[in-house]
Design a protein around this motif. Sequence first.
Motif, PDB file in Angstrom:
ATOM      1  N   LYS A 136       1.242  -3.808  -2.012  1.00 35.59           N
ATOM      2  CA  LYS A 136       0.432  -2.918  -1.169  1.00 35.59           C
ATOM      3  C   LYS A 136       1.234  -2.475   0.061  1.00 35.59           C
ATOM      4  O   LYS A 136       1.213  -1.294   0.429  1.00 35.59           O
ATOM      5  CB  LYS A 136      -0.841  -3.651  -0.733  1.00 35.59           C
TER       6      LYS A 136
ATOM      7  N   PRO B 183       1.842  -0.085  -8.792  1.00 31.26           N
ATOM      8  CA  PRO B 183       1.204   0.166  -7.491  1.00 31.26           C
ATOM      9  C   PRO B 183       1.171   1.639  -7.123  1.00 31.26           C
ATOM     10  O   PRO B 183       0.365   2.061  -6.296  1.00 31.26           O
ATOM     11  CB  PRO B 183       2.054  -0.631  -6.500  1.00 31.26           C
TER      12      PRO B 183
ATOM     13  N   THR C 255       1.986   1.462   0.491  1.00 30.81           N
ATOM     14  CA  THR C 255       1.340   2.160   1.600  1.00 30.81           C
ATOM     15  C   THR C 255       2.341   2.494   2.712  1.00 30.81           C
ATOM     16  O   THR C 255       1.957   2.803   3.839  1.00 30.81           O
ATOM     17  CB  THR C 255       0.172   1.323   2.186  1.00 30.81           C
TER      18      THR C 255
ATOM     19  N   THR D  68      -2.129   2.558  -8.401  1.00 31.87           N
ATOM     20  CA  THR D  68      -3.199   1.797  -7.723  1.00 31.87           C
ATOM     21  C   THR D  68      -3.445   2.339  -6.312  1.00 31.87           C
ATOM     22  O   THR D  68      -4.587   2.471  -5.889  1.00 31.87           O
ATOM     23  CB  THR D  68      -2.808   0.303  -7.637  1.00 31.87           C
ATOM     24  N   TYR D  69      -2.364   2.630  -5.587  1.00 30.63           N
ATOM     25  CA  TYR D  69      -2.513   3.064  -4.190  1.00 30.63           C
ATOM     26  C   TYR D  69      -2.268   4.562  -4.009  1.00 30.63           C
ATOM     27  O   TYR D  69      -2.074   5.027  -2.885  1.00 30.63           O
ATOM     28  CB  TYR D  69      -1.572   2.249  -3.287  1.00 30.63           C
TER      29      TYR D  69
END
Lengths: 291, 504
Positions: free
Chosen positions: B304, B323, B308, B326-327
């Motif tokens: 994460k 990811p 991010t 996912t993000y």
Amino acid sequence: MKLKKKFSAWLLMIPALLALYFAIWRPQIMGIVWSFFKMNGYNAEEFVGLQNYKEVMADTEFVKILLNTVKYVIWSLIIGFIPPVIIAVILNEMVHLKGFFKTVLYLPVMLPGIVVMLLWYYIYYPDASGLFNIILGHFGIEPQMWLSNANLTIPLIVISMTWKSMGASMLLYYSALQSINGELYEAAILDGAGILKRIRYVTLPQISGVLLLSLVNQIITVFQVMEQPMTMTGGGPNGASISLGYQLYQYAFVSGRIGHALALGGIMFVFLAIATAFYFYLNHKIEQNVD
Amino acid sequence: MSMKKGISVTLACIMSVMLLNGCGDKGGTESVNGSTEITSGSTESENEGGQAVNEGTEATGEGAEATTGIVTISVGNWPSTEGASLDTRESQKKAFEEKYSEIKIEPDTWAFDLKTYYPKAAAGLLPTTYTCPFTESGKIIRSGYARTMTKALQEVGYDKLLNEKLMDIISKDGEIYYMPESCYALGIGYNVSIFEQAGLMNEDGTPKVPATWEDLLEMAKIIKEKTGKAGFAIPTSNNSGGWLFTPIAWSYGVDFMEQDENGKWKATFDTEECVKALQFVRDLKWENDVFPSNILIDNAEYQKLFATGQLGMIITGASITQPVSTYEMDPNDVGLFAMPAGPERRVSLLGGKIYTVSSGSTDEQVDAAVKWYEYVGVSPYISDAVASAQQQEIDTALAEGRAVGVEKMQIWNEDSEVVQNYNRLVEENANVNINHFKSYNESLTDPSLEVQVEEPVCAQDLYGILDNCLQEVLNNENADCAALIKNAAEQFQTNFLDVYAEGN
């Protein structure tokens, strides 16, 4: 006739007894029995006596984890036991907004446990985005490590647990306070007792039974703490917040050491059985006094 | 009164029956596909390797129908939610059942997880075939829940074409128990935007690639200085830290364990090399300040932070593309380069997944499972089914918004046409600048990069112990690295190697 009545009663109890047997008694008994076996997954292979217990207790981390668990209990009594009593007494003395405060204080109890853990995880977040660090930032104080600080991690976890459960304890004490006969206070006032003396000589003796039961109940509950260290710290830093319950989870579901998990469960069971026996003994005494 | 009694008796009976019904063993005699006549496929004569059949695994061996000749296999890891992955798997099932009308596929959404594995195995509810990580191979064989696949793999010639590095993972005592599904080598994932801000990208879209860990540290310092973001980190909890620390330690010359002539395992990492490797991690925070503020990071938090845009570089494999979706990270912001060298070696960790066939399965079910693997793209030979499965895999990744551009580590011994075909598809369908992954893709066939499989016994336990060391050095500026490593080695020896001499 009496026999027939008993027969009917037992007949109606059969479903509940079966449910208890399958869901509680059998797993508990099998858990204890299997803890003396070498386990292959959930198949008992060979009777090994106390071998699993010896290995669990010989684990170089066992004493540290046991002490951590005791720390959880002690901190929960320091942080979590007295405040609900004080708040209940204050609420009991309040004239206005009593309902409002009762509701507000009870709200955290209704939140799902995982939400509370994540909420506090971000309150304690160790960079400048954590709520506590934002507050400290306003006073020019550098961000703190909070949960990553080995000396603070258990008390901080206990604070989050207390925030979640305090409302329920507070209501319990409040209801006990409400049941105290008002004439006792009137008599105390006539005798010249101030607020502190009224609490010391009227309130506390009247709710001592509930307090004692809550105390033992809290010890039993906190001794089994698992979800909070698992979610908030993963047992860290460097094992500073790992508890017996979390270690049991690790044995069973991370390492797949079922025999060790059952043995550790057996050890915890002994601790808790003693505490529970004490709880029932107290309960019995209190009920006798009430009668 | 008699009516009351009658109601009581009836109620008690109904509730008891319902309760007993709910607690009944459904794994023992019930068919997995509702067929009427089913043979028990768990007799020893039907098992290739003489592997003991556990009482709880019989249900998986009941798929072969004696009367109709239909072989049923339940397949785990089936996608459970609507979407491209489920559509792909359903279409593969349809094509498979059309080709092999005598085989029926029963989808099972269960995926390997140690929390549910043993209860399911004991209840005989494991799917006929499912995947699990490399690290669990020893546990499953030791538990007796894996069935040998030697004969089935020999018949199709796969056993000769498998990557030799994987043989220790998939076999024991001369028997092959697993079929590799996929494997990966770790590399360094980087955030392209952060790299651009830090001036670490070349004009052709390739990054500046660090040759050594020291070079990587210098790049992390530049990132911190120019962007204010954390430059590099490794996770520290839920065993992820230990997992990603091992290749760093290997590159410093660390051997974590060895087996003596009596078969006993010894922890061998209380060495100066391991202390230096730990010191490297410590210095990330205390000497160079390139580590994120939060030091209790599990793998999910780690990814994460990266996805991010709060962390410049992470250790990861081809799963770095996950990811991204996912993000909702821009796929073009993701890059991957090869592992840097340490003072002693340039080495990456080889991990992956293996197919298992449950121990109660029949010969026919094992054959059917091997045929099924081809339809999901796992075969050394290129065929319509394999080519189609590879194309579907790429299409699914594109549909789910994942970055397509990372090539695969081979599970096969040679440069098989299957791998070449897959890599060609990646190149043709790349939705990102493929130069972002060039260094990593080239390293997969670079002989100067060693790949090493995870530690052979108690790997997860070792990772947990190493997690603690990482947490301590990142939490305590004055932590004594030598003392921590000494304690960790003793702890690993006493609590795990001495207790679990055989299993892992």
